[in-house]
Write a protein that holds these residues in place. Structure first.
Motif, PDB file in Angstrom:
ATOM      1  N   ASP A  48       0.552  -1.251   0.065  1.00 23.12           N
ATOM      2  CA  ASP A  48       0.083   0.108  -0.059  1.00 23.12           C
ATOM      3  C   ASP A  48       0.922   1.140  -0.167  1.00 23.12           C
ATOM      4  O   ASP A  48       0.518   2.381  -0.787  1.00 23.12           O
ATOM      5  N   GLN A  49       1.791   1.324   1.069  1.00 21.85           N
ATOM      6  CA  GLN A  49       2.762   2.535   1.092  1.00 21.85           C
ATOM      7  C   GLN A  49       3.941   2.098   0.359  1.00 21.85           C
ATOM      8  O   GLN A  49       4.564   1.201   0.767  1.00 21.85           O
ATOM      9  N   ARG A  50       4.371   2.801  -0.696  1.00 20.32           N
ATOM     10  CA  ARG A  50       5.342   2.254  -1.509  1.00 20.32           C
ATOM     11  C   ARG A  50       6.048   3.451  -2.408  1.00 20.32           C
ATOM     12  O   ARG A  50       5.527   4.458  -2.301  1.00 20.32           O
ATOM     13  N   LEU A  51       7.403   3.461  -2.195  1.00 24.13           N
ATOM     14  CA  LEU A  51       8.348   4.427  -2.731  1.00 24.13           C
ATOM     15  C   LEU A  51       8.683   4.235  -4.261  1.00 24.13           C
ATOM     16  O   LEU A  51       8.705   2.916  -4.866  1.00 24.13           O
ATOM     17  N   LEU A  52       8.708   5.120  -5.208  1.00 25.27           N
ATOM     18  CA  LEU A  52       9.056   4.603  -6.485  1.00 25.27           C
ATOM     19  C   LEU A  52      10.460   5.203  -6.798  1.00 25.27           C
ATOM     20  O   LEU A  52      10.866   6.313  -6.387  1.00 25.27           O
ATOM     21  N   VAL A  53      11.388   4.384  -7.144  1.00 22.91           N
ATOM     22  CA  VAL A  53      12.646   4.881  -7.279  1.00 22.91           C
ATOM     23  C   VAL A  53      13.099   4.971  -9.024  1.00 22.91           C
ATOM     24  O   VAL A  53      12.983   4.085  -9.923  1.00 22.91           O
ATOM     25  N   VAL A  54      13.115   6.296  -9.260  1.00 18.41           N
ATOM     26  CA  VAL A  54      13.120   6.670 -10.719  1.00 18.41           C
ATOM     27  C   VAL A  54      14.825   6.472 -11.259  1.00 18.41           C
ATOM     28  O   VAL A  54      15.893   6.949 -10.517  1.00 18.41           O
ATOM     29  N   ASP A  55      15.159   5.572 -11.978  1.00 23.71           N
ATOM     30  CA  ASP A  55      16.373   5.085 -12.211  1.00 23.71           C
ATOM     31  C   ASP A  55      16.989   5.966 -13.453  1.00 23.71           C
ATOM     32  O   ASP A  55      16.429   5.817 -14.613  1.00 23.71           O
ATOM     33  N   PHE A  56      17.824   6.680 -13.320  1.00 25.88           N
ATOM     34  CA  PHE A  56      18.637   7.529 -14.205  1.00 25.88           C
ATOM     35  C   PHE A  56      20.156   6.705 -14.787  1.00 25.88           C
ATOM     36  O   PHE A  56      20.826   7.517 -15.370  1.00 25.88           O
ATOM     37  N   GLY A  57      19.865   5.216 -14.723  1.00 28.05           N
ATOM     38  CA  GLY A  57      21.271   4.723 -15.097  1.00 28.05           C
ATOM     39  C   GLY A  57      22.146   4.643 -14.002  1.00 28.05           C
ATOM     40  O   GLY A  57      23.427   3.977 -14.291  1.00 28.05           O
ATOM     41  N   SER A  58      22.324   4.978 -12.819  1.00 27.66           N
ATOM     42  CA  SER A  58      23.400   4.893 -11.637  1.00 27.66           C
ATOM     43  C   SER A  58      23.888   3.432 -11.656  1.00 27.66           C
ATOM     44  O   SER A  58      22.823   2.483 -11.289  1.00 27.66           O
ATOM     45  N   GLN A  59      25.106   3.113 -11.347  1.00 24.10           N
ATOM     46  CA  GLN A  59      25.251   1.749 -10.792  1.00 24.10           C
ATOM     47  C   GLN A  59      24.870   1.557  -9.421  1.00 24.10           C
ATOM     48  O   GLN A  59      24.933   0.185  -9.103  1.00 24.10           O
ATOM     49  N   ILE A 100       9.395   6.342 -17.818  1.00 25.53           N
ATOM     50  CA  ILE A 100       7.953   5.776 -17.644  1.00 25.53           C
ATOM     51  C   ILE A 100       6.706   6.704 -18.214  1.00 25.53           C
ATOM     52  O   ILE A 100       6.821   7.879 -17.774  1.00 25.53           O
ATOM     53  N   PRO A 101       5.770   6.112 -18.338  1.00 25.26           N
ATOM     54  CA  PRO A 101       4.615   7.005 -18.972  1.00 25.26           C
ATOM     55  C   PRO A 101       3.789   7.491 -17.573  1.00 25.26           C
ATOM     56  O   PRO A 101       3.809   7.162 -16.620  1.00 25.26           O
ATOM     57  N   GLU A 102       3.314   8.624 -18.035  1.00 25.89           N
ATOM     58  CA  GLU A 102       2.464   9.277 -16.822  1.00 25.89           C
ATOM     59  C   GLU A 102       1.417   8.677 -16.084  1.00 25.89           C
ATOM     60  O   GLU A 102       1.259   8.356 -15.102  1.00 25.89           O
ATOM     61  N   ILE A 103       1.021   7.663 -16.993  1.00 24.63           N
ATOM     62  CA  ILE A 103      -0.390   6.827 -16.596  1.00 24.63           C
ATOM     63  C   ILE A 103       0.194   5.836 -15.408  1.00 24.63           C
ATOM     64  O   ILE A 103      -0.491   5.674 -14.310  1.00 24.63           O
ATOM     65  N   PHE A 104       1.414   5.414 -15.671  1.00 19.48           N
ATOM     66  CA  PHE A 104       1.776   4.497 -14.806  1.00 19.48           C
ATOM     67  C   PHE A 104       2.458   5.233 -13.272  1.00 19.48           C
ATOM     68  O   PHE A 104       2.027   4.481 -12.533  1.00 19.48           O
ATOM     69  N   ILE A 105       2.961   6.236 -13.604  1.00 24.07           N
ATOM     70  CA  ILE A 105       3.108   7.073 -12.360  1.00 24.07           C
ATOM     71  C   ILE A 105       1.701   7.201 -11.602  1.00 24.07           C
ATOM     72  O   ILE A 105       1.724   7.159 -10.366  1.00 24.07           O
ATOM     73  N   ALA A 106       0.655   7.740 -12.233  1.00 22.76           N
ATOM     74  CA  ALA A 106      -0.476   8.024 -11.427  1.00 22.76           C
ATOM     75  C   ALA A 106      -1.065   6.610 -10.889  1.00 22.76           C
ATOM     76  O   ALA A 106      -1.573   6.592  -9.698  1.00 22.76           O
ATOM     77  N   GLU A 107      -0.850   5.520 -11.551  1.00 24.23           N
ATOM     78  CA  GLU A 107      -1.412   4.302 -10.998  1.00 24.23           C
ATOM     79  C   GLU A 107      -0.823   3.844 -10.035  1.00 24.23           C
ATOM     80  O   GLU A 107      -1.161   3.356  -8.985  1.00 24.23           O
ATOM     81  N   PHE A 108       0.659   3.844 -10.138  1.00 23.07           N
ATOM     82  CA  PHE A 108       1.748   3.402  -9.049  1.00 23.07           C
ATOM     83  C   PHE A 108       1.271   4.324  -7.705  1.00 23.07           C
ATOM     84  O   PHE A 108       1.454   3.649  -6.722  1.00 23.07           O
ATOM     85  N   ALA A 109       0.960   5.396  -7.910  1.00 29.72           N
ATOM     86  CA  ALA A 109       0.482   6.305  -6.737  1.00 29.72           C
ATOM     87  C   ALA A 109       1.654   6.193  -5.606  1.00 29.72           C
ATOM     88  O   ALA A 109       1.204   5.795  -4.359  1.00 29.72           O
ATOM     89  N   PRO A 110       2.851   6.601  -5.899  1.00 30.12           N
ATOM     90  CA  PRO A 110       3.867   6.331  -4.682  1.00 30.12           C
ATOM     91  C   PRO A 110       3.696   7.380  -3.517  1.00 30.12           C
ATOM     92  O   PRO A 110       3.084   8.484  -3.769  1.00 30.12           O
TER      93      PRO A 110
END
Ligand code: XMP
Length: 525
Positions: A6-17, A40-50
């Motif tokens: 339910d409570q979750r964070l989104l880690v956005v990857d810019f390619g770091s090792q 990632i598409p906008e719709i994904f971000i909205a559904e993921f609701a971090p």
């Protein structure tokens, strides 16, 4: 039951090792998170609701126009954001600050001083007002975006951290995810728990409970088959499914004649009724003795890739034959883990390196029209180990070194022969036994013996011996992509060498492999 996703964070990857390290630290703080690429598409971000977002570092520079940017919708989501390194520079650029490019990288330890009170940094214990951090960057922020204050400075990065409390955006130039940053885990924990307001529900007990209910829901009364290899991942899947569906599961354990000494017995023992893995329901393990089949197919073949292909294809044949003999099987369980999922998702964006597919059983699910059960898909290896222990698996199985699918087949150079395999098993066993006795098994990432079918002269007692050579290999590595040979004590290597030559008549010499990866690989073939 509470929903641990339910409570979750989104880690956005810019390619770091280091991106996977960020996710691991957040999970260690008890909060679920997922890694997704920056585009990632906008719709994904909205559904993921971090409940919060972390922007990773990356190899590019924001000073060039075509480089990755933060999706606008993320910046407008209104949840807390933590930008790390490239993530901080992207925030600065996109919100009106300035970033200065540089060809000179700052890499290594640095000391930062607090420049203003900070919600993010307040969790860190300050030794004489400074914090030890790990830097790895060329570019740096030189002008703050509107509404931001500088919260920490270092000698080479006057804006080493900045935040805008109103917009809940926090940024650090250093890398809190690496262990060299003292208190880095505390910083990430503070962000996830206090700033994002997440509860620490991501625990071994909850993960197990959740996985059990999901598997039950997925398979209902159907039958499931699992290829048990003796490795950590498939063993944990077996233990989990034993709890979830018990007698609906049949494990197939193929003895291909290329396993380590005592492996069949050890695995059967771990899952025996007496061992009673974590209140598991009775588990059926079908051990298939396919030693003759494998060894005769390998006869005369000395090319490493051809050997791999023979072993892989035969494994699928044997597994399919055995699975078909069971009635009513609808599902195939696999030990796919989160790094495999990230790698294959990232490859869609064309930036992942190709990794070997370790435990997936070829095209079996389609061929046999089976659905896939992958209860470890969300878990990092250390989480898999943790739930393995939680489920009652023995430490020796849970912390076992990785073992390649083709087994001793790629550790006997050239043609695989039964007598060579037997010798190698004994040598390998002596090596690992001594390593354990010296308390060093858990210190190295992988250790094994290799069979070199070259003849060498020796003298044992009064007799001349003209036999083959055993190489010992022990490596230290974080990710198995690069590795260095373990600096085992000379006395220990000598002792192992003496034992191998004295106890195994078919060996006349032992050598220790000191090559690094790259340029060498960990395995010899
Ligand atoms: P290399 O030799 O590529 O090994 O440096 C890296 C890691 O992968 C394992 N490995 C394999 N695993 N099938 C596997 O399932 C294979 O064909 C294979 N080849 C290497 C190796 O043991 C090490 O952990």
């Amino acid at each position: 039951m509470q929903n641990i996703h339910d409570q979750r964070l989104l880690v956005v990857d810019f390619g770091s090792q280091y991106t996977q390290l960020i996710a691991r630290r957040i999970r260690e703080a008890g909060v679920y998170c997922e890694i997704h690429p920056f585009d990632i598409p906008e719709i994904f971000i909205a559904e993921f609701a971090p409940s919060g977002v972390i922007l990773s570092g990356g190899p590019e520079t924001v000073t060039e126009g075509q480089t990755p940017r933060i999706p606008q919708s993320l910046l407008e989501l209104g949840v807390p954001i933590l930008g790390i390194c490239y993530g901080m520079q992207a925030v600065a650029t996109q919100l009106g600050g300035r970033v200065q490019g540089s060809n000179r990288r700052e890499f290594g330890h640095a000391s930062i001083e607090m420049a203003a009170p900070s919600d993010l940094l307040e969790a860190l214990e300050l030794a004489d007002g400074s914090i030890d951090v790990w830097m790895s960057h060329g570019d740096k922020v030189t002008t703050l975006p509107d509404g931001f204050v500088c919260t920490a400075s270092s000698e080479s990065a006057p804006i080493a951290a900045m935040e805008n409390v109103e917009r809940k955006i926090y940024c650090v130039q250093f890398h809190p995810e690496v262990t060299h940053t003292t208190q880095g885990a505390a910083l990430l924990g503070n962000f996830a728990r206090k700033i994002c307001g997440c509860n620490a529900t991501w625990t071994a007990a909850n993960i197990v409970e959740d996985a059990i209910s999901q598997v039950r829901q997925q398979v209902g009364d159907d039958h499931v088959v699992l290829g048990l290899s003796g490795g950590v991942d498939s063993s944990v899947v077996a233990a989990l499914l034993a709890r979830a569906i018990g007698s609906q599961l049949t494990c197939i354990f193929v003895d291909n004649g290329l396993l380590r000494k005592g492996e069949v017995h050890e695995v059967e023992q771990a899952f025996s009724n007496e061992a009673g893995v974590g209140n598991a329901l009775p588990l059926t393990i079908k051990t298939v003795d396919a030693r003759d089949e494998f060894l005769s197919k390998l006869e005369g073949e000395s090319d490493p890739e051809a050997k791999r292909k023979i072993i892989g294809a035969l494994f699928i044949d044997v597994f399919e034959r055995e699975a078909k003999a069971l009635t009513g099987v609808r599902w195939l369980a696999q030990g796919t883990i989160y790094p495999d999922v990230i790698e294959s998702a990232a490859s869609k964006y064309g930036k992942a390196h190709v990794i070997k597919s370790h435990h997936n059983v070829g095209g079996l699910p389609e061929r046999m029209e089976l659905g896939l059960v992958e209860p470890l898909r969300e878990l990092f290896k250390d989480e898999v180990r943790e739930i393995g222990l939680h489920l009652g698996l023995p430490r020796s199985l849970v912390f076992r070194h990785p073992f390649p699918g083709p087994g001793l087949g790629v550790r006997i150079l050239g043609e695989v022969r039964r007598d060579y395999a037997e010798t190698l098993r004994q040598a390998d066993d002596i090596f690992l036994e001594e390593l354990r006795a010296a308390g060093l098994y858990d210190q190295v990432s992988q250790a094994f013996a290799v069979y070199l079918p070259v003849k060498s002269v020796g003298v044992v007692g009064d007799a001349r011996r003209y036999e083959h050579v055993i190489a010992l290999r022990a490596v230290e590595t974080i990710d198995f992509m690069t590795a260095r040979s373990a600096r085992l004590p000379y006395e220990l290597i000598e002792k192992i060498s003496n034992r191998i030559i004295n106890e195994i008549e078919t060996v006349s010499r032992v050598v220790y492999d000191i090559s690094s990866k790259p340029p060498a690989t960990i395995e010899w073939e």
